[in-house]
Design an enzyme around this catalytic site. Structure first.
Site, PDB file in Angstrom:
ATOM      1  N   CYS A  31     -30.638  73.734  71.561  1.00  0.00           N
ATOM      2  CA  CYS A  31     -30.127  74.586  72.685  1.00  0.00           C
ATOM      3  C   CYS A  31     -31.290  75.633  73.292  1.00  0.00           C
ATOM      4  O   CYS A  31     -32.422  76.007  72.556  1.00  0.00           O
ATOM      5  CB  CYS A  31     -29.107  75.688  71.663  1.00  0.00           C
ATOM      6  SG  CYS A  31     -28.627  77.205  72.809  1.00  0.00           S
ATOM      7  N   HIS A  75     -26.488  89.015  88.341  1.00  0.00           N
ATOM      8  CA  HIS A  75     -26.975  89.970  87.770  1.00  0.00           C
ATOM      9  C   HIS A  75     -26.291  90.160  86.302  1.00  0.00           C
ATOM     10  O   HIS A  75     -26.250  91.216  85.728  1.00  0.00           O
ATOM     11  CB  HIS A  75     -27.256  91.405  88.176  1.00  0.00           C
ATOM     12  CG  HIS A  75     -28.343  91.445  89.075  1.00  0.00           C
ATOM     13  ND1 HIS A  75     -28.654  92.655  90.092  1.00  0.00           N
ATOM     14  CD2 HIS A  75     -28.966  90.631  89.778  1.00  0.00           C
ATOM     15  CE1 HIS A  75     -29.419  92.476  90.940  1.00  0.00           C
ATOM     16  NE2 HIS A  75     -29.945  91.112  90.689  1.00  0.00           N
ATOM     17  N   GLU A 154     -30.607  75.494  91.103  1.00  0.00           N
ATOM     18  CA  GLU A 154     -31.046  76.578  90.085  1.00  0.00           C
ATOM     19  C   GLU A 154     -32.482  76.738  89.988  1.00  0.00           C
ATOM     20  O   GLU A 154     -33.209  77.595  89.596  1.00  0.00           O
ATOM     21  CB  GLU A 154     -30.480  76.210  88.641  1.00  0.00           C
ATOM     22  CG  GLU A 154     -31.475  74.905  88.085  1.00  0.00           C
ATOM     23  CD  GLU A 154     -31.109  74.784  86.598  1.00  0.00           C
ATOM     24  OE1 GLU A 154     -30.146  75.374  85.956  1.00  0.00           O
ATOM     25  OE2 GLU A 154     -31.805  74.016  86.000  1.00  0.00           O
TER      26      GLU A 154
HETATM   27 ZN    ZN Z   1     -31.709  77.352  82.923  1.00  0.00          ZN
END
Ligand code: ZN
Length: 167
Positions: A31, A75, A154
């Site tokens: 993770c 945010h 991203e």
């Molecule tokens: Zn990431």
């Protein structure tokens, strides 16, 4: 009359961004730690021409909806509520997050976006935003749309695409 080809419209704008925190789980027990991205969204809509206006869909309306969808998660800490491994518990104005049964984070509720996805990958974010866009398009009375394709980036040169055909 000569048969007509197909049309699509697309928006990619500087302001279709959201700066959000997340972490993802991997197969096994791996993770990530919490970190952030400056995500960027762009969308393409395919469909028939609106016979009154000669466009597929109004750009102004499409940009407005996409801006709203980005603002809803901007945010914030993005947390998955459909994960088998990440458990997100709301308690008053705080959110507790455990991973694989171990307590990991506590956040103010107002700083979190609880998302109905199994992992906060760009693929799942793209699918979720497409679903949300679809609801808005239906509400705005869009007709004849045949597909939506959403790209969520991203990082530079690193994005996921989700495409869905509309019945
Ligand atoms: Zn990431």
């Amino acid at each position: 009359m000569q048969p007509r080809g197909e049309f699509r419209v697309s928006v990619t704008k500087d302001y279709l961004v959201f700066a959000s925190a997340h972490f993802i789980t991997f197969a096994g027990h791996r993770c990530e730690g919490l970190h952030g991205h400056n995500y960027r969204a762009s969308v393409t809509i395919e469909g028939a021409l609106n016979e009154e206006s000669w466009f597929v869909f109004d750009f102004v309306e499409l940009k407005r909806i996409m801006k709203q969808l980005c603002d809803e998660i901007d945010h914030l800490v993005l947390l998955p509520t459909k994960s088998d491994r990440v458990k997100v518990t709301e308690d008053g104005d705080v959110v507790s997050v455990s991973v694989d049964g171990k307590q990991r984070y506590v956040f103010p509720r107002k700083d979190c976006a609880l998302l109905p996805i199994p992992n906060t990958t760009v693929e799942m974010i793209a699918e979720m935003l497409t679903d949300r866009l679809r609801v808005h398009l239906e509400q705005s009375g869009a007709r004849g749309l045949t597909a939506i394709e959403m790209e969520i980036e991203e990082n530079f040169g690193q994005s996921a695409f989700y495409r869905v055909g509309l019945p």
